[in-house]
Design a protein around this motif. Sequence first.
Motif, PDB file in Angstrom:
ATOM      1  N   HIS A 347      -1.256 -32.549  15.005  1.00  0.00           N
ATOM      2  CA  HIS A 347      -0.109 -32.811  14.123  1.00  0.00           C
ATOM      3  C   HIS A 347      -0.560 -33.234  12.725  1.00  0.00           C
ATOM      4  O   HIS A 347      -0.067 -34.214  12.148  1.00  0.00           O
ATOM      5  CB  HIS A 347       0.777 -33.900  14.730  1.00  0.00           C
ATOM      6  CG  HIS A 347       1.218 -33.612  16.123  1.00  0.00           C
ATOM      7  ND1 HIS A 347       0.490 -34.015  17.234  1.00  0.00           N
ATOM      8  CD2 HIS A 347       2.293 -32.941  16.599  1.00  0.00           C
ATOM      9  CE1 HIS A 347       1.121 -33.620  18.333  1.00  0.00           C
ATOM     10  NE2 HIS A 347       2.210 -32.959  17.980  1.00  0.00           N
ATOM     11  N   PHE A 416       2.469 -38.919  15.427  1.00  0.00           N
ATOM     12  CA  PHE A 416       2.478 -39.618  14.144  1.00  0.00           C
ATOM     13  C   PHE A 416       1.191 -40.382  13.856  1.00  0.00           C
ATOM     14  O   PHE A 416       1.166 -41.305  13.045  1.00  0.00           O
ATOM     15  CB  PHE A 416       3.701 -40.537  14.073  1.00  0.00           C
ATOM     16  CG  PHE A 416       4.982 -39.777  14.264  1.00  0.00           C
ATOM     17  CD1 PHE A 416       5.519 -39.030  13.242  1.00  0.00           C
ATOM     18  CD2 PHE A 416       5.603 -39.747  15.506  1.00  0.00           C
ATOM     19  CE1 PHE A 416       6.678 -38.284  13.432  1.00  0.00           C
ATOM     20  CE2 PHE A 416       6.758 -39.005  15.710  1.00  0.00           C
ATOM     21  CZ  PHE A 416       7.302 -38.272  14.668  1.00  0.00           C
ATOM     22  N   GLU A 462      13.194 -38.404  17.936  1.00  0.00           N
ATOM     23  CA  GLU A 462      13.079 -37.071  17.359  1.00  0.00           C
ATOM     24  C   GLU A 462      14.253 -36.218  17.845  1.00  0.00           C
ATOM     25  O   GLU A 462      14.515 -36.152  19.050  1.00  0.00           O
ATOM     26  CB  GLU A 462      11.752 -36.428  17.762  1.00  0.00           C
ATOM     27  CG  GLU A 462      10.549 -37.092  17.108  1.00  0.00           C
ATOM     28  CD  GLU A 462       9.243 -36.567  17.674  1.00  0.00           C
ATOM     29  OE1 GLU A 462       8.839 -35.451  17.271  1.00  0.00           O
ATOM     30  OE2 GLU A 462       8.643 -37.261  18.514  1.00  0.00           O
ATOM     31  N   GLY A 488       9.086 -34.721  13.735  1.00  0.00           N
ATOM     32  CA  GLY A 488       7.684 -34.500  14.023  1.00  0.00           C
ATOM     33  C   GLY A 488       7.288 -33.041  13.962  1.00  0.00           C
ATOM     34  O   GLY A 488       6.682 -32.580  12.998  1.00  0.00           O
TER      35      GLY A 488
END
Length: 518
Positions: A347, A416, A462, A488
């Motif tokens: 990510h 995150f 989310e 996200g």
Amino acid sequence: MAVREKEVPVRGHRRRTTAALVAASALLSGCSGPHTGSSDAELTVSTTTAIIADLVEQVGGDRVDVTSIVPHHGDPHSYEPSPGDAAKVARADVVFSNGLLLEEPGIMKMVHTNARKSAPKIEVAEQLEQYGGTVIKLEEDLGLDVLWLGWAVEGRVGGDGSQVRTTATKLEGPGELRVYLTDTLGRPQVYMDSANGFDDADSFALPPEAHTHVNWAFSEPGTYRLTVEGRTETLDGTTEEIGSGTFTFTVGDDAEAPQGARVLDGGHADVTLNAETGKVYVRADDDKSGEPERLPADDVVLNVPDRAKETVPKEQPYAFLGAAGDELWVLPQAVIGKHVHGEMDPHAWADVANAQAYVRRIEAELIKADPDGKATYEKNAAAYLKTLGALDEEVARKLATVPERNRKLITTHDAFGYLAKAYGMEVAGFVVPVPNQEPSAAEVEELGGTIREKKVPSVFLEPNLAARADVLRRVAEDAGVGICTIYGDSFDDRVQDYVSMMRHNATELAKCLGEDAR
């Protein structure tokens, strides 16, 4: 249900040397939403995610016509591509994916099967450092009170789209073993079921260097020995046997481990097949060294204690496990849905400096594919990099207003880590409901206790992960903390481009974790 907690130190803010803060609003106001594509486009581009599609559109402008495989609201970890997606890929001059095993393996197999051989297939994050970005390791430790056991493949083998298939061939033990996965909608997908004897259907495939989570359900206590074998599979249909091995499980508190064997009864581990050497072993996380141990299958015992005892759910899709209410000993997959990943956290875009690296890589690849557009791509990329530089400053400035004691994130998804590292936050935990199991009153109380112990003013949901959001929302309401939204992996109808997503996240974090949050 569990909350994964990380003992991650709160890092200081990264020094920013991009455009002056006073220019930020002017630069950002010039950023438009996604292009709709043009019939005059020089390149047809397919991307795996909407986030990457937006970055390609910003660099390509009217010279590119871009479509995303995973739609808005979709989850790239679990999305199953359609025939329409395959048709889009087949028309593409270039295909961009994130890489680092972000995408569900079926997506990447579809890409390599349907894309033209001449079409470059670019995994943007795989070479991020070469374009000024950084990647970090993906940390997993759910703090389960039983062993968290997955499957893994190590070693590179074959070409693009190759995979390694692991097949169960024999089970010795007092009962049956079912290995299955529960998807994000609560539906089970059975990989191995010993009830009628094993055959080629009792298998699953993973791409090289991949790892996934599954449920291991045993019907009776006692000692079991499971034999598996592996083979490589390439897109042209070639297969090759690469090794086999046997793993021992002790189920129930009265089952005794063989003398001298090392018993694993907690932490995170994987039944692992090495595609290069043909060896099978258990890869177990080592909290002391930070590096995994590789334990030969013959030297280790995987323990399933009585505290792992559950009952067969009453829902009909779970009838393959036995009669409703029958006892089961289960090592849970813990993470909802199919979740295949590698060693590195994929990510990377959650740090805006990494999004700039994405843009540089995209610019270079578009120029290779369309040299006549070089001037356009360079101009668009330069302008967008300035926009991202200003965005980076804006995100840092907003998050700097969060008091240090409140810089703790509890979310619905472990996406995150990059944001936390870049902007001085701490990932305190994320919610991972045990599939097909309502959280008990004790578990809800434990989660509420974690929220109170961390003293978080708010938790973050989310929009595309409703199954997890429902659990976290209920517990947050009981704990009396705020409930806020963070993006996200995916856009939705409200947030449809990368700049808007990161601006929303920074604004929401600052508001929900700020001085006046409680």
